[in-house]
Write an enzyme that holds these catalytic residues in place. Structure first.
Site, PDB file in Angstrom:
ATOM      1  N   GLU A  33      47.839  50.805  27.010  1.00 11.87           N
ATOM      2  CA  GLU A  33      47.914  51.157  28.432  1.00 11.87           C
ATOM      3  C   GLU A  33      46.826  52.159  28.819  1.00 11.87           C
ATOM      4  O   GLU A  33      46.197  52.032  29.857  1.00 11.87           O
ATOM      5  CB  GLU A  33      49.291  51.743  28.775  1.00 11.87           C
ATOM      6  CG  GLU A  33      50.396  50.722  28.847  1.00 11.87           C
ATOM      7  CD  GLU A  33      50.110  49.613  29.861  1.00 11.87           C
ATOM      8  OE1 GLU A  33      49.486  49.890  30.895  1.00 11.87           O
ATOM      9  OE2 GLU A  33      50.479  48.466  29.596  1.00 11.87           O
ATOM     10  N   TYR A 116      53.320  55.899  35.768  1.00  8.78           N
ATOM     11  CA  TYR A 116      52.943  54.519  35.455  1.00  8.78           C
ATOM     12  C   TYR A 116      53.052  54.262  33.939  1.00  8.78           C
ATOM     13  O   TYR A 116      53.716  53.322  33.495  1.00  8.78           O
ATOM     14  CB  TYR A 116      51.517  54.225  35.956  1.00  8.78           C
ATOM     15  CG  TYR A 116      50.962  52.976  35.327  1.00  8.78           C
ATOM     16  CD1 TYR A 116      51.291  51.727  35.848  1.00  8.78           C
ATOM     17  CD2 TYR A 116      50.179  53.031  34.174  1.00  8.78           C
ATOM     18  CE1 TYR A 116      50.843  50.562  35.240  1.00  8.78           C
ATOM     19  CE2 TYR A 116      49.727  51.882  33.555  1.00  8.78           C
ATOM     20  CZ  TYR A 116      50.062  50.654  34.102  1.00  8.78           C
ATOM     21  OH  TYR A 116      49.635  49.513  33.481  1.00  8.78           O
ATOM     22  N   ASP A 134      51.238  49.033  38.969  1.00 13.11           N
ATOM     23  CA  ASP A 134      49.790  49.242  38.851  1.00 13.11           C
ATOM     24  C   ASP A 134      49.106  48.572  40.052  1.00 13.11           C
ATOM     25  O   ASP A 134      49.779  48.058  40.953  1.00 13.11           O
ATOM     26  CB  ASP A 134      49.256  48.717  37.511  1.00 13.11           C
ATOM     27  CG  ASP A 134      49.240  47.193  37.445  1.00 13.11           C
ATOM     28  OD1 ASP A 134      49.873  46.540  38.313  1.00 13.11           O
ATOM     29  OD2 ASP A 134      48.588  46.642  36.533  1.00 13.11           O
ATOM     30  N   CYS A 188      47.281  36.198  41.982  1.00  5.82           N
ATOM     31  CA  CYS A 188      47.168  36.827  43.312  1.00  5.82           C
ATOM     32  C   CYS A 188      46.061  37.878  43.192  1.00  5.82           C
ATOM     33  O   CYS A 188      46.269  39.071  43.326  1.00  5.82           O
ATOM     34  CB  CYS A 188      48.510  37.453  43.700  1.00  5.82           C
ATOM     35  SG  CYS A 188      48.585  38.007  45.407  1.00  5.82           S
ATOM     36  N   CYS A 195      46.253  30.783  46.603  1.00  9.17           N
ATOM     37  CA  CYS A 195      47.380  30.668  47.538  1.00  9.17           C
ATOM     38  C   CYS A 195      47.884  29.228  47.689  1.00  9.17           C
ATOM     39  O   CYS A 195      49.091  29.012  47.752  1.00  9.17           O
ATOM     40  CB  CYS A 195      46.997  31.218  48.916  1.00  9.17           C
ATOM     41  SG  CYS A 195      46.687  32.983  48.884  1.00  9.17           S
ATOM     42  N   CYS A 198      50.168  28.347  44.998  1.00  6.21           N
ATOM     43  CA  CYS A 198      51.029  29.464  44.590  1.00  6.21           C
ATOM     44  C   CYS A 198      52.506  29.089  44.728  1.00  6.21           C
ATOM     45  O   CYS A 198      52.924  28.575  45.769  1.00  6.21           O
ATOM     46  CB  CYS A 198      50.728  30.687  45.461  1.00  6.21           C
ATOM     47  SG  CYS A 198      51.753  32.110  45.027  1.00  6.21           S
ATOM     48  N   CYS A 204      55.604  33.735  51.296  1.00 13.48           N
ATOM     49  CA  CYS A 204      54.672  34.874  51.296  1.00 13.48           C
ATOM     50  C   CYS A 204      54.239  35.197  52.739  1.00 13.48           C
ATOM     51  O   CYS A 204      53.667  34.356  53.431  1.00 13.48           O
ATOM     52  CB  CYS A 204      53.456  34.529  50.440  1.00 13.48           C
ATOM     53  SG  CYS A 204      52.165  35.786  50.534  1.00 13.48           S
TER      54      CYS A 204
HETATM   55  S1  SF4 Z   1      50.524  32.980  48.542  1.00 12.73           S
HETATM   56 FE1  SF4 Z   1      50.876  35.159  48.638  1.00 12.73          FE
HETATM   57  S2  SF4 Z   1      51.664  35.727  46.637  1.00 12.73           S
HETATM   58 FE2  SF4 Z   1      50.701  33.702  46.440  1.00 12.73          FE
HETATM   59  S3  SF4 Z   1      48.609  34.117  45.800  1.00 12.73           S
HETATM   60 FE3  SF4 Z   1      48.600  33.966  48.020  1.00 12.73          FE
HETATM   61  S4  SF4 Z   1      48.852  36.060  48.721  1.00 12.73           S
HETATM   62 FE4  SF4 Z   1      49.438  36.028  46.575  1.00 12.73          FE
END
Ligand code: SF4
Length: 347
Positions: A33, A116, A134, A188, A195, A198, A204
């Site tokens: 870490e 953290y 983080d 992300c 996205c 995703c 989201c």
């Molecule tokens: S849809 Fe949302 S959670 Fe998925 S990669 Fe894009 S910004 Fe990130």
């Protein structure tokens, strides 16, 4: 499915195989870490391997010669972190007989370990219920929940820590934390996140509101600069010299006394010997009657202002306006100059 379950499922098929993920040894997790806080995984890996080969446990690090530790750290930067590792290893020997404590409250007492790192060690090694936040986790949470609070403010830190803790999978904190961090690092990502493919894109907020590239928000840190201003109240026969500010800035268009700026806090004598001052009074005879220092704070500037009351044998500098008391009353001056002029009037 909850965000935690979706990301954990993604993690199971995308996680990188990293040596510190294959161990439950808190010492090795701690070293990984701290090394990874300063570098990317690709570069940090060789540092981690060399370091843990040289010092495979708390005891060996607690006895390590500083020169050897710093040499192994060479190129990573932030050398205080390497020194803190050595100091904390000594504390672990002294306070815990060389055994890493499993309690967050004990771990965070060690030199150089903040919230953290303490959360990472206790959750990864001991599966304790502490969410790790983080930069990757900040980004995922900010985008997924559409949170616009800047992450680099105390309000943001508090908000995101609480949110991360709320969504933590209390049954599997270690896997949950690893999954969140990995999802932010690989999927992300800061730029060009995936996205369209995703598993979270249905829910989201950033994606549905087209704000992915705007989040997370960061507050720009103001850089406060110091400026040193020397204003001259040059008097002769009840007249003084003034000028109109035509430069940009908050005082644009206002009037002011003749001004010399210096790069640092110059002594009075140095300013009076300066050619700029001699030109200002046209090499006339003068007497310095008094000076007055004033500090004026603006949002992005600290102004250190010194006013010089100069009595001159004559004033005839064509670059300036020659005005009497009547006219002075009609004109607008910056606040500190105005304050000084009032004081002069009351004298
Ligand atoms: S849809 Fe949302 S959670 Fe998925 S990669 Fe894009 S910004 Fe990130």
């Amino acid at each position: 499915m909850t965000i935690s379950k979706t990301i954990t499922k993604w993690y199971q098929s995308h996680a990188r195989s990293l040596p510190w993920r294959k161990t439950k040894d808190p010492y090795l997790i701690w070293i990984s870490e701290v090394v990874m806080q300063q570098t990317r995984v690709e570069q940090g890996m060789s540092y981690y391997l060399k370091f843990t080969e040289a010092f495979p446990n708390i005891k060996s690090l607690s006895h390590a010669p500083e020169d050897q530790v710093l040499k192994l750290w060479e190129g990573l930067g932030y050398y205080s972190r390497a020194r803190n590792l050595m100091e904390a290893a000594k504390q672990l020997m002294e306070w815990h007989q060389g055994v890493f404590p499993d309690k967050y409250e004990e771990v965070i007492k060690l030199k150089g370990i903040g919230p953290y790192t303490a959360a990472a060690i206790t959750s990864f090694a001991f599966n304790q219920k502490y969410a790790v936040v983080d930069g990757n986790v900040f980004r995922v949470l900010s985008r997924y929940y559409g949170v616009e609070i800047p992450i680099n403010t105390s309000k943001g830190q508090k908000y995101f820590s609480e949110l991360a803790q709320e969504i933590l999978d209390k049954e599997n904190p270690a896997t949950h934390n690893q999954a969140m961090m990995e999802f932010g690092a690989l999927h992300c990502k800061p730029a060009n996140p995936f996205c369209t493919e995703c598993p979270l894109n249905n829910s989201c907020i950033a994606y549905s509101t087209n704000k992915v590239s705007e989040l997370p928000k960061k507050e720009k840190k103001l850089v406060i600069k110091n400026k040193y201003l020397h204003f001259f109240y040059i008097e002769h026969d009840n007249y003084i010299l003034i000028e109109k500010r035509d430069s940009s800035g908050i005082w644009k268009g206002l009037y002011q006394l003749p001004l010399i700026e210096s790069a640092k806090n110059e002594q009075i004598e140095a300013i009076l010997l300066d050619q700029e001052f001699k030109d200002l009074i046209n090499n006339q005879e003068y007497v310095l009657k008094s000076t007055l220092d004033m500090k004026h704070k603006l949002t992005h500037r600290n102004l250190y202002i010194r006013f010089y009351h100069i009595q001159c044998s004559n004033i005839n500098n064509p670059s300036y306006l020659k005005v009497g008391e009547e006219e002075l009353r009609e004109l607008a001056f910056p606040r500190p100059v105005n304050q000084f002029l009032k004081e002069m009037k009351e004298k």
